[in-house]
Design an enzyme around this catalytic site. Structure first.
Site, PDB file in Angstrom:
ATOM      1  N   ARG A 125      48.850  35.705  24.349  1.00 32.15           N
ATOM      2  CA  ARG A 125      47.672  36.084  23.561  1.00 32.15           C
ATOM      3  C   ARG A 125      46.752  37.011  24.356  1.00 32.15           C
ATOM      4  NH1 ARG A 125      45.681  30.307  22.176  1.00 32.15           N
ATOM      5  NH2 ARG A 125      43.996  31.250  20.974  1.00 32.15           N
ATOM      6  N   ARG A 150      45.243  23.157  18.702  1.00 33.34           N
ATOM      7  CA  ARG A 150      46.050  24.255  18.183  1.00 33.34           C
ATOM      8  C   ARG A 150      47.367  24.346  18.926  1.00 33.34           C
ATOM      9  NH1 ARG A 150      42.342  29.552  17.363  1.00 33.34           N
ATOM     10  NH2 ARG A 150      44.304  30.485  18.077  1.00 33.34           N
ATOM     11  N   ARG A 156      40.293  22.692  24.534  1.00 35.69           N
ATOM     12  CA  ARG A 156      39.560  22.596  23.265  1.00 35.69           C
ATOM     13  C   ARG A 156      40.336  21.862  22.169  1.00 35.69           C
ATOM     14  NH1 ARG A 156      39.277  28.870  21.000  1.00 35.69           N
ATOM     15  NH2 ARG A 156      41.481  29.027  20.467  1.00 35.69           N
ATOM     16  N   LYS A 204      34.139  33.359  19.646  1.00 34.12           N
ATOM     17  CA  LYS A 204      33.890  34.076  18.389  1.00 34.12           C
ATOM     18  C   LYS A 204      33.742  33.099  17.221  1.00 34.12           C
ATOM     19  CE  LYS A 204      37.765  36.448  18.640  1.00 34.12           C
ATOM     20  NZ  LYS A 204      38.370  35.970  19.902  1.00 34.12           N
ATOM     21  N   ARG A 217      42.355  43.614  15.099  1.00 32.44           N
ATOM     22  CA  ARG A 217      42.934  43.383  16.420  1.00 32.44           C
ATOM     23  C   ARG A 217      43.762  44.576  16.893  1.00 32.44           C
ATOM     24  NH1 ARG A 217      42.885  37.427  16.071  1.00 32.44           N
ATOM     25  NH2 ARG A 217      43.714  36.440  17.925  1.00 32.44           N
TER      26      ARG A 217
HETATM   27  P1  AMP Z   1      42.972  33.384  16.333  1.00 38.66           P
HETATM   28  O1  AMP Z   1      42.620  32.123  15.623  1.00 38.66           O
HETATM   29  O2  AMP Z   1      42.075  34.534  15.965  1.00 38.66           O
HETATM   30  O3  AMP Z   1      43.094  33.193  17.823  1.00 38.66           O
HETATM   31  O4  AMP Z   1      44.430  33.803  15.811  1.00 38.66           O
HETATM   32  C1  AMP Z   1      45.553  32.967  16.010  1.00 38.66           C
HETATM   33  C2  AMP Z   1      46.824  33.771  15.860  1.00 38.66           C
HETATM   34  O5  AMP Z   1      46.911  34.309  14.544  1.00 38.66           O
HETATM   35  C3  AMP Z   1      46.964  34.989  16.773  1.00 38.66           C
HETATM   36  O6  AMP Z   1      47.440  34.664  18.056  1.00 38.66           O
HETATM   37  C4  AMP Z   1      47.950  35.845  15.981  1.00 38.66           C
HETATM   38  O7  AMP Z   1      49.260  35.338  16.073  1.00 38.66           O
HETATM   39  C5  AMP Z   1      47.468  35.615  14.562  1.00 38.66           C
HETATM   40  N1  AMP Z   1      46.395  36.563  14.158  1.00 38.66           N
HETATM   41  C6  AMP Z   1      45.122  36.248  13.813  1.00 38.66           C
HETATM   42  N2  AMP Z   1      44.426  37.337  13.479  1.00 38.66           N
HETATM   43  C7  AMP Z   1      45.284  38.393  13.629  1.00 38.66           C
HETATM   44  C8  AMP Z   1      45.140  39.795  13.462  1.00 38.66           C
HETATM   45  N3  AMP Z   1      43.979  40.344  13.072  1.00 38.66           N
HETATM   46  N4  AMP Z   1      46.236  40.566  13.702  1.00 38.66           N
HETATM   47  C9  AMP Z   1      47.413  40.034  14.092  1.00 38.66           C
HETATM   48  N5  AMP Z   1      47.600  38.714  14.293  1.00 38.66           N
HETATM   49  C10 AMP Z   1      46.543  37.887  14.067  1.00 38.66           C
END
Ligand code: AMP
Length: 218
Positions: free
Chosen positions: A173, A162, A127, A13, A88
């Site tokens: 996740r 990360r 990554r 994404k 989400r």
């Molecule tokens: P991402 O970079 O989108 O994989 O997000 C990393 C982490 O941020 C996730 O595993 C959640 O802990 C938190 N996070 C990001 N976006 C959301 C969301 N829309 N709702 C809840 N937690 C989020």
């Protein structure tokens, strides 16, 4: 055009959103990026979500909805918004519809990026990114020409991984994705807004499929 990119962690994404930003002047709204920025600048909210994120759990709807609302009212998005990693949960999806309506906008399409779980694990555990310019790399699929130097900006020693890109956090996740986020696929399908692209192809190939989906929606 306002679009959502939806898919499990590692579906690509962020990579595709970055391309759309460059090619179409769209604004990427990644709640993950916003939360990581809050964490690294040490704000109260950043401190509060750090552990949750590291474990791979979801932060509260209230926090991410607040972040998105703030951006919707302040960001200048002639080319439209790309929602990446948001919504989400069903509550977030409902809140997004309300927030867009408030600023006189609407959602045009939702692009689901499909990738099988085994490929996700491989993609995520290898990554890393350049801490200076944000360029993404992968141990196996996209290694930099020189081990510690970014191909794009030329900085040395800036690569970072990360904290949640490890197998334990990834399991959490993925579970959060299947339990909380995947119901959104049915939700947007029922609204007649869902389109699917195969996220397993090359970056350029997936980008072409997304471009076709946007054309269809526009
Ligand atoms: P991402 O970079 O989108 O994989 O997000 C990393 C982490 O941020 C996730 O595993 C959640 O802990 C938190 N996070 C990001 N976006 C959301 C969301 N829309 N709702 C809840 N937690 C989020």
């Amino acid at each position: 055009m306002n679009i959502i990119l939806i898919g499990p962690p590692g579906a690509g994404k962020g990579t595709q959103a970055a391309r759309l930003v460059e090619e179409r002047n769209m604004v990427q709204l990644s709640t993950g990026d916003m939360l990581r920025a809050a964490k690294s600048s040490g704000t109260e909210m950043g401190k509060m979500v750090a552990g949750v994120m590291e474990r791979g759990e979801l932060v509260t709807d209230e926090i991410v909805i607040g972040l998105i609302e703030e951006q919707l009212t302040t960001a200048d998005a002639d080319g439209g918004f790309i929602f990446d990693g948001f919504p989400r949960t069903l509550a977030q999806a409902d809140a997004l519809a309300v927030s867009l309506d408030k600023v006189g906008q609407k959602l045009d399409t939702v692009v689901q990026m499909t990738v099988d779980d085994e490929a996700l694990v491989k993609r995520i555990t290898g990554r890393f990114t350049c801490g200076n310019c944000g360029e993404g790399y992968h141990d196996e699929f996209k290694a930099p020409a020189k081990a510690d130097t970014c191909d794009k900006c030329g900085e040395t020693g800036t690569f970072k991984r990360r904290a949640d890109d490890n197998e334990d956090a990834l399991k959490t996740r993925l579970m959060a994705y299947y339990k909380e986020t995947s119901p959104l696929i049915g939700y947007y399908y029922a609204k007649g807004m869902l389109q699917q692209v195969d996220g397993l192809g090359s970056i350029g190939g997936v980008a072409d499929d997304i471009a076709a989906a946007l054309k269809k929606a526009g």
